[in-house]
Write an enzyme that holds these catalytic residues in place. Structure first.
Site, PDB file in Angstrom:
ATOM      1  N   PHE A 154       0.812  -1.217   0.000  1.00  0.00           N
ATOM      2  CA  PHE A 154       0.000   0.000   0.000  1.00  0.00           C
ATOM      3  C   PHE A 154       0.841   1.261   0.000  1.00  0.00           C
ATOM      4  CE2 PHE A 154       0.897  -0.330   4.549  1.00  0.00           C
ATOM      5  CZ  PHE A 154       1.104   0.992   4.907  1.00  0.00           C
ATOM      6  N   LYS A 178      -1.090  -8.029  -8.540  1.00  0.00           N
ATOM      7  CA  LYS A 178      -2.015  -8.075  -7.410  1.00  0.00           C
ATOM      8  C   LYS A 178      -1.629  -6.930  -6.475  1.00  0.00           C
ATOM      9  CE  LYS A 178      -2.658  -8.946  -3.605  1.00  0.00           C
ATOM     10  NZ  LYS A 178      -3.150  -8.024  -2.487  1.00  0.00           N
ATOM     11  N   GLU A 181      -4.997  -3.912  -1.429  1.00  0.00           N
ATOM     12  CA  GLU A 181      -6.422  -3.615  -1.363  1.00  0.00           C
ATOM     13  C   GLU A 181      -6.703  -2.278  -0.695  1.00  0.00           C
ATOM     14  OE1 GLU A 181      -5.372  -6.020   2.329  1.00  0.00           O
ATOM     15  OE2 GLU A 181      -4.802  -5.931   0.208  1.00  0.00           O
ATOM     16  N   ARG A 182      -5.682  -1.651  -0.102  1.00  0.00           N
ATOM     17  CA  ARG A 182      -5.886  -0.383   0.612  1.00  0.00           C
ATOM     18  C   ARG A 182      -6.050   0.803  -0.331  1.00  0.00           C
ATOM     19  NH1 ARG A 182      -7.345  -2.467   5.389  1.00  0.00           N
ATOM     20  NH2 ARG A 182      -5.705  -3.720   6.360  1.00  0.00           N
ATOM     21  N   SER A 231       5.799  -6.972   4.150  1.00  0.00           N
ATOM     22  CA  SER A 231       6.382  -7.285   5.450  1.00  0.00           C
ATOM     23  C   SER A 231       7.291  -8.504   5.348  1.00  0.00           C
ATOM     24  CB  SER A 231       5.280  -7.553   6.478  1.00  0.00           C
ATOM     25  OG  SER A 231       4.628  -8.784   6.195  1.00  0.00           O
ATOM     26  N   CYS A 286       9.649   1.676   3.540  1.00  0.00           N
ATOM     27  CA  CYS A 286      10.630   0.664   3.930  1.00  0.00           C
ATOM     28  C   CYS A 286      12.025   1.256   4.021  1.00  0.00           C
ATOM     29  CB  CYS A 286      10.608  -0.511   2.958  1.00  0.00           C
ATOM     30  SG  CYS A 286      11.183  -0.103   1.303  1.00  0.00           S
ATOM     31  N   GLU A 388       9.895  -3.284  13.334  1.00  0.00           N
ATOM     32  CA  GLU A 388       9.540  -2.266  12.347  1.00  0.00           C
ATOM     33  C   GLU A 388       8.162  -1.708  12.727  1.00  0.00           C
ATOM     34  OE1 GLU A 388       9.510  -1.686   7.536  1.00  0.00           O
ATOM     35  OE2 GLU A 388       8.648  -3.538   8.324  1.00  0.00           O
TER      36      GLU A 388
END
Length: 505
Positions: A154, A178, A181-182, A231, A286, A388
């Site tokens: 996202f 893919k 979805e956010r 993640s 990140c 994190e």
């Protein structure tokens, strides 16, 4: 923005057409208001199979399309991205929450990767050797893999997909994306622009979904490779699942990026750099700097004194408001997670110099806002240091020497990025050489490689042998084939040979 009572329905894009097939509908929110802005179709199994079949069907013709013609499509696409940049940045900000200037920076970095992809024909050239043996020639070719998959996060809804699919399709592959979805809207608009630029139907497809969709894509026999950013836990699981099936995989995971501040550093300049690196995009990067390692108490005290008023003065609000420096977190759950880490830090004995939980944004009480936080006297054993957080939290760890700082970084299980602030060339050279991190900056707080280099960390920040975008992307999305040939002619082969072939025969 659509009314919460009549949300827009966002579908898939398969074989160049919108597809609204759904196993379920998932709500999409504007994080600044907390209101639903759309509903997203999560794919059922048949929808995923249609996307795979579309890519597989398009592959033979796209594979045989001359690379120069592919590059012409990519160049037109680049021009369309630039022409529609304002529209795309608005979509990013509305669904992600980042301020418009940050959305613009993200899109520019994505476009740079498209520019790199335009030049990939140069990197697809093989190697040729004549007369490696008597009348024998040998050469290598870089051939596409087939159908490949990208699973993107996202936090960079435009840029990270542009890390992947432009290079993949320029190498002759067909792609299934893919996205998160956010914030799916900017992704779909970008793919629509790619088709407008002349990308053939089926070469690039988009499906939405969760774990079931991801696993189906990975397990599909026709899928040859998987790229992932997200993640560490999910990156590791995806890498293992794909690798066990003999598929190529690059899975980029999390980070805990350190900035070491030496006593000779320009403290004011370092503080300014850390503000953007730690709190830009609400810390949801990140490559965000989340740990400042101060060498010496005097350095730490000076750094805290320089940072504190700036953290308190951060301009927080809805991302499209002029002058805003930081928007909301992506979800209410993310806000709660950040708050929990701050409480854990306080409970463990850290000093909350600036507590972001105390900030609010008038008129946006339902939004997922939290202020920037500055936490001093953090020790390596604390969860606020080890984990994190992915939020606007900068922790300060005090050490006595550069050697201790390097050891601290090297002992952490993440190895994505780090930087050093100093005026000492010897210290900089030592740091860059000894630190066990994939991307290193010297007086550069966010050492994100440009598009013609490659992006990737070490340790738990990257699973796989090849990094993202740049030259590594061409090697990831192609297979080397070496061909050795001899055309029969009189006298060359005059007897049966049983010895292993060499340059003498």
């Amino acid at each position: 923005m659509a009314s919460p009572s009549m949300p827009t329905t966002i579908g898939h894009l398969i074989n160049g057409e919108s597809d609204y097939s759904a196993d379920s509908l998932v709500e999409v929110y504007n994080p600044a208001t907390g209101e639903q802005s759309a509903e997203l179709c999560f794919a059922d199994s048949d929808t995923v199979e249609r996307a795979i079949a579309s890519a597989k069907s398009a592959y033979p013709q796209w594979r045989d399309t001359p690379p120069a013609k592919r590059a012409q499509v990519m160049y037109r696409f680049k021009q369309l991205l630039e022409a529609h940049s304002d529209e795309l940045c608005q979509l990013i900000t509305q669904e992600h929450g980042k301020v418009l200037s940050d959305a613009q920076g993200e899109l520019v970095r994505g476009i740079e990767n498209v520019e790199f992809a335009c030049g990939i024909p140069q990197l697809l050239k093989g190697e040729h050797s004549k007369n490696v043996g008597p009348a024998i020639d040998s050469w290598s070719e870089f051939q596409p893999l087939g159908v490949v998959v990208g699973i993107t996060p996202f936090n960079f809804p435009a840029m990270v997909p542009l890390w992947m699919w432009p290079s993949a399709v320029m190498c002759g592959n067909c792609f299934i994306l893919k996205p998160s979805e956010r914030d799916p809207s900017s992704v779909l608009r970008i793919v629509e622009l790619a088709h407008q630029a002349g990308l053939p139907n089926g070469v690039l497809n988009v499906v939405h979904g969760g774990q079931a969709v991801v696993e189906q894509l990975i397990d599909a026999p026709d899928v040859q490779a998987v790229s992932f950013v997200g993640s560490t836990a999910i990156a590791k699981a995806i890498y293992q699942r794909a690798s066990e099936q003999g598929k190529r995989c690059q899975a980029l995971g999390g980070a805990k990026n350190h900035a070491v501040v030496m006593p000779d550093a320009d403290i004011a300049g370092a503080a300014n750099a850390l503000m953007g690196a730690a709190f830009g995009s609400c810390g949801q990067r990140c490559m965000a700097i989340s740990v400042a390692v101060a060498v010496g108490d005097d350095t730490a005290d000076a750094l805290i004194a320089a940072l504190t008023p700036q953290v308190k003065a951060l301009k927080i609000g809805e991302g499209r408001v002029a002058g805003c420096e930081m928007g909301p977190l992506i979800t209410q759950q993310a806000k709660q997670r950040v708050a929990a880490y701050l409480q854990a830090g306080a409970d463990d004995g850290a000093e909350l110099v600036v507590d972001g939980r105390e900030r609010s944004v008038p008129g946006f009480e339902q939004g997922y806002f939290i202020g920037g936080s500055l936490v001093d006297r953090v020790s390596p054993s604390m969860s606020i240091y080890q984990d994190e957080i992915f939020g606007p939290v900068l922790v300060v760890v005090r050490v006595e020497s550069l050697h201790q700082a390097v050891d601290l970084i090297n002992q952490h299980h993440y190895g994505n990025g780090c930087c050093l602030f100093t005026r000492d060339g010897e210290a900089a050279r030592c740091f860059a050489d000894q630190v066990q991190i994939g991307m290193v900056g010297i007086n550069v707080p966010l050492p994100v490689p440009v598009s013609y280099h490659s992006f990737g960390g070490w340790k738990s920040s990257l699973f796989g042998d090849l990094s993202a975008y740049g030259p590594d992307s061409v090697r990831f999305y192609t297979r080397r084939k070496t061909i050795t040939q001899r055309w029969p002619s009189s006298g060359i082969i005059d007897k049966t040979q049983f010895a292993f072939p060499s340059t003498d025969a």
